[in-house]
Design a protein around this motif. Sequence first.
Motif, PDB file in Angstrom:
ATOM      1  N   THR A 148      14.650  23.622  -3.298  1.00  0.00           N
ATOM      2  CA  THR A 148      15.181  23.986  -4.613  1.00  0.00           C
ATOM      3  C   THR A 148      15.812  25.370  -4.584  1.00  0.00           C
ATOM      4  OG1 THR A 148      13.558  22.611  -5.769  1.00  0.00           O
ATOM      5  CG2 THR A 148      14.598  24.381  -7.031  1.00  0.00           C
ATOM      6  N   ARG A 161      11.298  17.525 -12.220  1.00  0.00           N
ATOM      7  CA  ARG A 161      10.100  16.715 -12.363  1.00  0.00           C
ATOM      8  C   ARG A 161       9.898  16.299 -13.822  1.00  0.00           C
ATOM      9  NH1 ARG A 161       7.022  17.227  -7.658  1.00  0.00           N
ATOM     10  NH2 ARG A 161       8.546  17.422  -5.990  1.00  0.00           N
ATOM     11  N   TRP A 173      10.659  22.293 -11.428  1.00  0.00           N
ATOM     12  CA  TRP A 173      11.136  21.925 -10.098  1.00  0.00           C
ATOM     13  C   TRP A 173      10.095  22.335  -9.073  1.00  0.00           C
ATOM     14  CZ3 TRP A 173      14.669  22.820 -13.872  1.00  0.00           C
ATOM     15  CH2 TRP A 173      15.819  22.022 -13.898  1.00  0.00           C
ATOM     16  N   ALA A 174       9.992  21.546  -8.012  1.00  0.00           N
ATOM     17  CA  ALA A 174       9.089  21.876  -6.919  1.00  0.00           C
ATOM     18  C   ALA A 174       9.845  22.637  -5.841  1.00  0.00           C
ATOM     19  CB  ALA A 174       8.473  20.603  -6.340  1.00  0.00           C
ATOM     20  N   GLU A 210       6.223  15.753  -2.015  1.00  0.00           N
ATOM     21  CA  GLU A 210       5.145  15.929  -2.973  1.00  0.00           C
ATOM     22  C   GLU A 210       4.656  17.371  -2.998  1.00  0.00           C
ATOM     23  OE1 GLU A 210       1.911  14.035   0.029  1.00  0.00           O
ATOM     24  OE2 GLU A 210       3.974  13.407  -0.194  1.00  0.00           O
ATOM     25  N   TRP A 211       4.830  17.979  -4.099  1.00  0.00           N
ATOM     26  CA  TRP A 211       4.419  19.361  -4.318  1.00  0.00           C
ATOM     27  C   TRP A 211       4.552  19.599  -5.811  1.00  0.00           C
ATOM     28  CZ3 TRP A 211       2.556  22.542  -0.526  1.00  0.00           C
ATOM     29  CH2 TRP A 211       2.346  23.879  -0.853  1.00  0.00           C
ATOM     30  N   PRO A 212       3.621  20.281  -6.436  1.00  0.00           N
ATOM     31  CA  PRO A 212       3.707  20.451  -7.884  1.00  0.00           C
ATOM     32  C   PRO A 212       4.860  21.347  -8.288  1.00  0.00           C
ATOM     33  CG  PRO A 212       1.925  21.761  -6.973  1.00  0.00           C
ATOM     34  CD  PRO A 212       2.406  20.890  -5.859  1.00  0.00           C
ATOM     35  N   SER A 213       5.282  21.212  -9.519  1.00  0.00           N
ATOM     36  CA  SER A 213       6.334  22.078 -10.049  1.00  0.00           C
ATOM     37  C   SER A 213       5.894  23.532  -9.986  1.00  0.00           C
ATOM     38  CB  SER A 213       6.663  21.692 -11.488  1.00  0.00           C
ATOM     39  OG  SER A 213       7.182  20.385 -11.552  1.00  0.00           O
ATOM     40  N   SER A 214       6.858  24.394  -9.746  1.00  0.00           N
ATOM     41  CA  SER A 214       6.582  25.816  -9.562  1.00  0.00           C
ATOM     42  C   SER A 214       7.395  26.624 -10.559  1.00  0.00           C
ATOM     43  CB  SER A 214       6.965  26.222  -8.135  1.00  0.00           C
ATOM     44  OG  SER A 214       7.254  27.593  -8.037  1.00  0.00           O
ATOM     45  N   THR A 246      11.452  26.674 -10.596  1.00  0.00           N
ATOM     46  CA  THR A 246      12.078  26.276 -11.855  1.00  0.00           C
ATOM     47  C   THR A 246      13.029  27.366 -12.341  1.00  0.00           C
ATOM     48  OG1 THR A 246      10.153  24.941 -12.418  1.00  0.00           O
ATOM     49  CG2 THR A 246      11.627  25.550 -14.228  1.00  0.00           C
ATOM     50  N   ASN A 257       4.150  18.379   3.170  1.00  0.00           N
ATOM     51  CA  ASN A 257       4.421  19.802   2.963  1.00  0.00           C
ATOM     52  C   ASN A 257       3.266  20.647   3.482  1.00  0.00           C
ATOM     53  OD1 ASN A 257       6.948  19.900   1.784  1.00  0.00           O
ATOM     54  ND2 ASN A 257       6.163  19.408  -0.239  1.00  0.00           N
TER      55      ASN A 257
END
Length: 565
Positions: free
Chosen positions: A37, A71, A76-77, A82-86, A90, A528
Motif C-alpha cells: 500500500t 478493506r 488499508w493493510a 492477510e494483515w489487518p488494516s493499519s 490508510t 506475511n
Amino acid sequence: MGQLRAGVDRAAERAITHLYDRQREDGSWVDRLSSSTIATALGVLSLNRADPVGYAERVRTAVEWLRRHQRPDGGWAMADAEWPSSPGMTAFAVAALHEVDSAASRQAIERGRRFLDENDAVNAIPGLNGQAPKTWPAALPTIWALTGLREFDQQPDLPVETILVPRRWRNKVSIALPAILGLGVMQSRTMKRSAVRRVLGRIAEPLALNWLREVSGTNGGIEECPMIAGFLYLGLRHADTGLDLQLASLRYLLETQRKDGSWAIDRDLEISVTAYSIMALGEFQDVADEPLMQGTREWLLRNQWNKPFRQFGIPAGGWGWANPSGWPESEDTAVVLGVLADLGVPRTHPAVQLGVRWLLKMQNRDGSWSEWVRDTAIMNDRPCPGVTAHVIMALRRHGLSDAPGGALARALEYLRAHQEKDGSIASVWFRDNTHGTSRLLEAFVDSGRGDARPAVAAREWLLDNQATDGGWPLKHELPPQGSTAEETAWALFALLKAGEDPCSPAVVRAVEWLIERQDHHGTWRPSNVGLYFDDLCYTDDLIAHTFALRALGRWIRTSARGGSR
C-alpha cells in the motif's frame, strides 16, 4: 510411515519441478514480493506529479488497485495478503487518492477517514500528534503536508544537515538515510529555518545530493525499494532540485510498477532466493555436479561486491539481497557463502576468502552481526540473532573454529545471553520468535553444541510452541493468525537437524501439515512473516516454497538414515 513417505516424495517431486520451472536462463531465481500500500501510494503520487497526462493509464491502474484493496472496515493493510488494516497505511492511501483522484474516489476517501477517526489516528500515527516519529512514519506527516491534508509547516524535522555529521555517527541511521536526505533537502528549501540552519542547509544540500547519487544503482533505484524512490522523487521535485535524481527515481518507479498498477515494497530478493533455492535442492541432490547449477554458481560469484561500499564504510566482499542497488549485508553474504560451498567452490577461492574476511570485519563489539553498519541500535540494522546464527553457520562451513575468545565463540555467547528464559529468541527480520529460535538451534548444532543448554532450551520451546494443527507458530505477536508454511518449515528443519526423531508425533504432524497444504502448482501460499523498516510486512513466494521444500528434503534424508543427522 510408508504412506507418509510416499506423500512426501510426491510433494517434493512437484515442488522440485516448480522450482526448476522458475529458474532463469542465467541460473538464478527471482521471487514475487507482495504488493504494498505505501509503495503504491507513493508511486502513484510520483507519476501523477511527473506527468498526469502521459502517465494517465499507469495512474488509473494504481488508483484502481488502491480502491480495490480497501478493506471492509475502510482501512488499508500493509500488503495484498492477510494483515489487518493499519492507520499508517490508510493515511498513505487516503493522501494518494485525495491528490490524484479525489472526485472518483470520494467514497473510498470518506471511508478511509472514518477508519482513521475510529482508530484514533492522531495518536496512533507518530508524527501526527507531535510525537517524535521513527523510520517510515516520519515521512507520513510530510506526505500529508505535501498533499494538503495538513499545514505544510507541521512536518517532523528531517534535517539535511545530517550529511554534515561525521560518517561514523550519521551511518547509524543506516537504510533510512536516503529518505531523510531526500525529504530533508525539500524541507531545507521550503520551510522556515533559523539563519544558522539556512547556512548549514546550503552547505549540506550539494553534499546530500552527491551522496544520494553515489548510493543509486544503475537502474535508478536505491536499496531496490520503490518506497525510497517515491520519497526521493516527491521531495526533490517539490524542492525543484536534483533533476538527475528525480529522473532516476522516476525511471525506477516506471520499471518496477506491476501490470495491476501496484508496487512492491522491494523490487525482489533475487540473490536471497537464489541461495535459498540451492539450499533446498541441496537436500535432494549434489548440486555441485548438477549442470543446471553451473550458471547459478557463476551468477552468484558475479554479484559479489568487489569494491567497498564506502558511503557506509562497508568493505569489499559482501553480497546484497539484489543488484544493482541493493547494498552488501551480513545475512545474504553468509547465506551465499554457505551455498557456494554446496556448489563446490573451495575455501581457497578468492571470492570465498574475501567474503569470510568481510564477515569477520563486520562483527559487532558484542559478538553479534547486524546487516549493514556495525554497532547500530536502529530499525532493522540493530544486532540480529537470526543474522548472527547464519554467519556462525557460514563461518563454520568454511573452517573457522569456535576457539575461546574468537569470533564464533563470541557470537555463540551473544545468542546465549540474549535468549529468553523460555528458550526463544526474536529475529529482527521476521515476525514472532520461530525464525530466530530455529536459527539459534541450527547454529549450536553446527558448532557441535547441540547438547548445550541454549540448544536444548530452543528445541524445547519449538516443541512446546507447535500449534494443534501441526504447524507453527502457536502464539502470534503479529498477524497473520494460524500456522504458516515458512514458520513450520523453519521449525521442522531445525528440529530434524538437531536430531529429532523423524517418526516422532511432532515431526510427523509438521510434515503432514506441509504436504496437505501444498497447492496444485506444487508450491505453498506465502504469509506475511517478513518485516522491513521495523513493522512493514511482506510476503515472498519463494521464501515459503524453498524452505518448505528444504524441510521435506531433510525429513526424507533423516528418515532414510533412521533419524541420524
